[in-house]
Motif scaffolding. Sequence first.
Motif, PDB file in Angstrom:
ATOM      1  N   ALA A  86      41.291  42.190  44.211  1.00 56.78           N
ATOM      2  CA  ALA A  86      42.463  43.007  44.514  1.00 56.78           C
ATOM      3  C   ALA A  86      43.714  42.161  44.679  1.00 56.78           C
ATOM      4  CB  ALA A  86      42.214  43.818  45.782  1.00 56.78           C
ATOM      5  N   VAL A  87      43.556  40.936  45.189  1.00 55.94           N
ATOM      6  CA  VAL A  87      44.698  40.028  45.338  1.00 55.94           C
ATOM      7  C   VAL A  87      45.089  39.443  43.983  1.00 55.94           C
ATOM      8  CG1 VAL A  87      45.476  37.863  46.374  1.00 55.94           C
ATOM      9  CG2 VAL A  87      44.127  39.475  47.722  1.00 55.94           C
ATOM     10  N   ARG A  88      44.105  39.089  43.187  1.00 57.86           N
ATOM     11  CA  ARG A  88      44.374  38.418  41.905  1.00 57.86           C
ATOM     12  C   ARG A  88      44.907  39.379  40.846  1.00 57.86           C
ATOM     13  NH1 ARG A  88      45.770  36.696  37.929  1.00 57.86           N
ATOM     14  NH2 ARG A  88      44.961  35.004  36.604  1.00 57.86           N
ATOM     15  N   PHE A  89      44.290  40.546  40.718  1.00 56.42           N
ATOM     16  CA  PHE A  89      44.639  41.460  39.631  1.00 56.42           C
ATOM     17  C   PHE A  89      45.408  42.693  40.089  1.00 56.42           C
ATOM     18  CE2 PHE A  89      40.728  39.288  38.213  1.00 56.42           C
ATOM     19  CZ  PHE A  89      41.202  38.704  37.051  1.00 56.42           C
ATOM     20  N   GLY A  90      45.479  42.940  41.375  1.00 55.83           N
ATOM     21  CA  GLY A  90      46.109  44.153  41.871  1.00 55.83           C
ATOM     22  C   GLY A  90      45.090  45.234  42.128  1.00 55.83           C
ATOM     23  N   ARG A  91      45.498  46.242  42.902  1.00 52.70           N
ATOM     24  CA  ARG A  91      44.560  47.299  43.276  1.00 52.70           C
ATOM     25  C   ARG A  91      44.158  48.143  42.078  1.00 52.70           C
ATOM     26  NH1 ARG A  91      45.969  43.690  47.034  1.00 52.70           N
ATOM     27  NH2 ARG A  91      46.641  44.554  49.035  1.00 52.70           N
ATOM     28  N   LYS A  92      45.120  48.578  41.301  1.00 54.76           N
ATOM     29  CA  LYS A  92      44.831  49.459  40.172  1.00 54.76           C
ATOM     30  C   LYS A  92      44.017  48.745  39.102  1.00 54.76           C
ATOM     31  CE  LYS A  92      47.815  50.470  36.908  1.00 54.76           C
ATOM     32  NZ  LYS A  92      48.963  51.015  36.149  1.00 54.76           N
ATOM     33  N   ASN A  93      44.420  47.537  38.724  1.00 53.02           N
ATOM     34  CA  ASN A  93      43.708  46.814  37.669  1.00 53.02           C
ATOM     35  C   ASN A  93      42.291  46.451  38.096  1.00 53.02           C
ATOM     36  OD1 ASN A  93      45.838  46.914  35.866  1.00 53.02           O
ATOM     37  ND2 ASN A  93      46.723  44.995  36.580  1.00 53.02           N
ATOM     38  N   THR A  94      42.087  46.194  39.389  1.00 54.65           N
ATOM     39  CA  THR A  94      40.732  45.903  39.870  1.00 54.65           C
ATOM     40  C   THR A  94      39.823  47.110  39.687  1.00 54.65           C
ATOM     41  OG1 THR A  94      41.517  44.282  41.484  1.00 54.65           O
ATOM     42  CG2 THR A  94      39.368  45.263  41.891  1.00 54.65           C
ATOM     43  N   LEU A  95      40.346  48.297  39.992  1.00 53.50           N
ATOM     44  CA  LEU A  95      39.555  49.513  39.790  1.00 53.50           C
ATOM     45  C   LEU A  95      39.218  49.714  38.310  1.00 53.50           C
ATOM     46  CD1 LEU A  95      41.360  51.979  42.241  1.00 53.50           C
ATOM     47  CD2 LEU A  95      39.092  50.968  42.515  1.00 53.50           C
ATOM     48  N   LEU A  96      40.134  49.371  37.432  1.00 57.34           N
ATOM     49  CA  LEU A  96      39.874  49.502  35.998  1.00 57.34           C
ATOM     50  C   LEU A  96      38.824  48.485  35.542  1.00 57.34           C
ATOM     51  CD1 LEU A  96      43.530  50.049  34.723  1.00 57.34           C
ATOM     52  CD2 LEU A  96      41.693  51.732  34.744  1.00 57.34           C
ATOM     53  N   LEU A  97      38.970  47.232  35.966  1.00 55.21           N
ATOM     54  CA  LEU A  97      38.004  46.195  35.585  1.00 55.21           C
ATOM     55  C   LEU A  97      36.621  46.474  36.172  1.00 55.21           C
ATOM     56  CD1 LEU A  97      40.236  43.016  36.097  1.00 55.21           C
ATOM     57  CD2 LEU A  97      39.423  43.920  33.914  1.00 55.21           C
ATOM     58  N   ASN A  98      36.594  47.140  37.293  1.00 54.11           N
ATOM     59  CA  ASN A  98      35.347  47.429  37.981  1.00 54.11           C
ATOM     60  C   ASN A  98      34.396  48.277  37.146  1.00 54.11           C
ATOM     61  OD1 ASN A  98      33.619  47.391  40.267  1.00 54.11           O
ATOM     62  ND2 ASN A  98      34.410  49.357  40.949  1.00 54.11           N
ATOM     63  N   ASN A  99      34.926  49.029  36.194  1.00 57.03           N
ATOM     64  CA  ASN A  99      34.074  49.871  35.350  1.00 57.03           C
ATOM     65  C   ASN A  99      33.153  49.068  34.439  1.00 57.03           C
ATOM     66  OD1 ASN A  99      34.882  52.773  35.869  1.00 57.03           O
ATOM     67  ND2 ASN A  99      36.883  51.893  35.473  1.00 57.03           N
ATOM     68  N   SER A 100      33.462  47.796  34.239  1.00 59.81           N
ATOM     69  CA  SER A 100      32.609  46.975  33.370  1.00 59.81           C
ATOM     70  C   SER A 100      31.197  46.853  33.948  1.00 59.81           C
ATOM     71  CB  SER A 100      33.227  45.583  33.182  1.00 59.81           C
ATOM     72  OG  SER A 100      33.381  44.926  34.427  1.00 59.81           O
ATOM     73  N   PHE A 101      31.079  46.769  35.280  1.00 59.05           N
ATOM     74  CA  PHE A 101      29.747  46.723  35.898  1.00 59.05           C
ATOM     75  C   PHE A 101      28.983  48.021  35.626  1.00 59.05           C
ATOM     76  CE2 PHE A 101      32.393  44.172  38.972  1.00 59.05           C
ATOM     77  CZ  PHE A 101      31.925  42.935  38.549  1.00 59.05           C
ATOM     78  N   LEU A 102      29.712  49.111  35.687  1.00 57.04           N
ATOM     79  CA  LEU A 102      29.115  50.429  35.495  1.00 57.04           C
ATOM     80  C   LEU A 102      28.581  50.594  34.078  1.00 57.04           C
ATOM     81  CD1 LEU A 102      28.966  52.967  37.407  1.00 57.04           C
ATOM     82  CD2 LEU A 102      30.882  53.854  36.098  1.00 57.04           C
ATOM     83  N   PHE A 103      29.391  50.216  33.092  1.00 52.41           N
ATOM     84  CA  PHE A 103      28.982  50.380  31.694  1.00 52.41           C
ATOM     85  C   PHE A 103      27.806  49.467  31.352  1.00 52.41           C
ATOM     86  CE2 PHE A 103      33.674  51.527  31.023  1.00 52.41           C
ATOM     87  CZ  PHE A 103      33.422  52.848  31.319  1.00 52.41           C
ATOM     88  N   ALA A 104      27.808  48.259  31.897  1.00 53.82           N
ATOM     89  CA  ALA A 104      26.680  47.349  31.655  1.00 53.82           C
ATOM     90  C   ALA A 104      25.394  47.923  32.239  1.00 53.82           C
ATOM     91  CB  ALA A 104      26.974  45.983  32.271  1.00 53.82           C
ATOM     92  N   GLY A 105      25.486  48.512  33.429  1.00 60.39           N
ATOM     93  CA  GLY A 105      24.315  49.139  34.029  1.00 60.39           C
ATOM     94  C   GLY A 105      23.813  50.319  33.222  1.00 60.39           C
TER      95      GLY A 105
END
Length: 522
Positions: A86-105
Amino acid sequence: IVSPESGLTLALTVCSAAIGGTFQYGYNISIINAPTSYIQGFINDTYMERWGIGLEMPQVTLVWTLIVSAFSLGGLLGALIGGPLAVRFGRKNTLLLNNSFLFAGAVLVLTCRAAKSFEMLIVARFLVGMNSGVSMNVQPMYFGESAPTHLRGAVAFSSAVFTAFGIFLGQVVGLTELLGAKHLWPYLLASNALPGLIQLFTLPWFPESPRYLLIDRGDKEACMKALGRLRGGEAPVQEMEEMLQELQQQKAANSGSAASAKTPWSLFKSRDLRAQLRTVMTASSSMMLCGNDSIYFYAYYIFLAAGIPPDKIQYVTIGTGASEFTASILSNLLIERVGRRYLLVGGYGLMSCWTVVFTVALNLQSRGVAGMAYLSMACVFCYILSFGLGPAGVTGILPAEIFDQAARPAAYMVAGSCMWISLFLVGMLFPFIVKGLGDFCFLPFLVVCVVSALCLGLTLPETKGKTLAEITAEFDRQNGVTREMQDTQLDEPVTHLGKACSFTALTEDPDPQPTARLGREI
């Protein structure tokens, strides 16, 4: 007062972030319930095909427990990396990047039968847990930083509303008439990819957290633009002053330079933050140790013990999700009227009462007293309703309200770690608690609820409608801290010209008056 345009923008931002955020946490907790027997059969069949012998039932149960618990372990890791992301990419971009874990699963779940590997399910649930761990930390942070003060609680509480909605929808989708059939269970577990896709296509259209843009990145133009969009083209002077004041306080505390994000270890060492940290750790641990999520993990066994016919349990289980969803909506409407403290303490108080009634009902039922099965079931519903009224949503708001911008990501890391470790412990220990204590299996949760209500009632100040400076002053008294500069002045004063000034005036007005200088000062 929020304009209709800003209200719509804020509401759509909340929906877009939450549908791929805390909604996923609730959805993934509930969808694992329906295919329990099918997945256990898959585990045994795979092992037999691989090694020529079948597994004993305790061994199958152990592997199943690993699949269930992998979600909690992944959530713990997600909570730990959520703050730095959240510090490195921002709150919104972190939520977007977070979907990569979901799709891999989802890919692992859909291919595990073809690969004949139940180990892929363990990895998939771990990745889905990582997704939930990140979103449970970053989404309330994003909401708390984007909402106006008078709507901060209601907007942040919407995280709990979407969690409850995810639980309810997961239970509905898991019915045998839908995706709960034997041959469809991989599609049920992979269906969480759809909300992730919705978020990927919608969230990029909405603004980043204005506080993050100003205080963390120092991007004044982006902050003005984001705040203008979230407030319907108006940049409230009072809100701008509060953000600037927080920025100046952090600079003053760091010898004139912007404060860097704190680490969890620095929070533990800081005398100024002991009471805040103690409050957040207590609330986060209690939220999971109270046993509410055990009902979703082991709903079948609880209702079976309550005397519900096995073929009817899946429909009764939907009622638990509907109860929490209803309670969270009601609490969302009440939070800005009643306040956080009363909802939190009142929720744990009611849960304590229902635990006592539930224990008495289970004991009378085991003695053959008629009607106790229905009383037991009613107690479960009331327990969940009480949880949804307060602890479910207020807990996630606290770090955003009582910590400043530099400490907030680390505070969510600590809170998330406490939450996921507690969830893992309850998920692993609850079957043994049931076996060892029998009809008294909810007494440990009674102790947790009573202690939580007392501790939070005695230490947590009300945060409703208060600025960070006002909340910090109350905690300072608990910490025994006296600040030399309680009110840090802005480098240039801002003249109050009403509750809001236009975005254009803040950025383009050439008249060198104090209000016009606000836009350039940012």
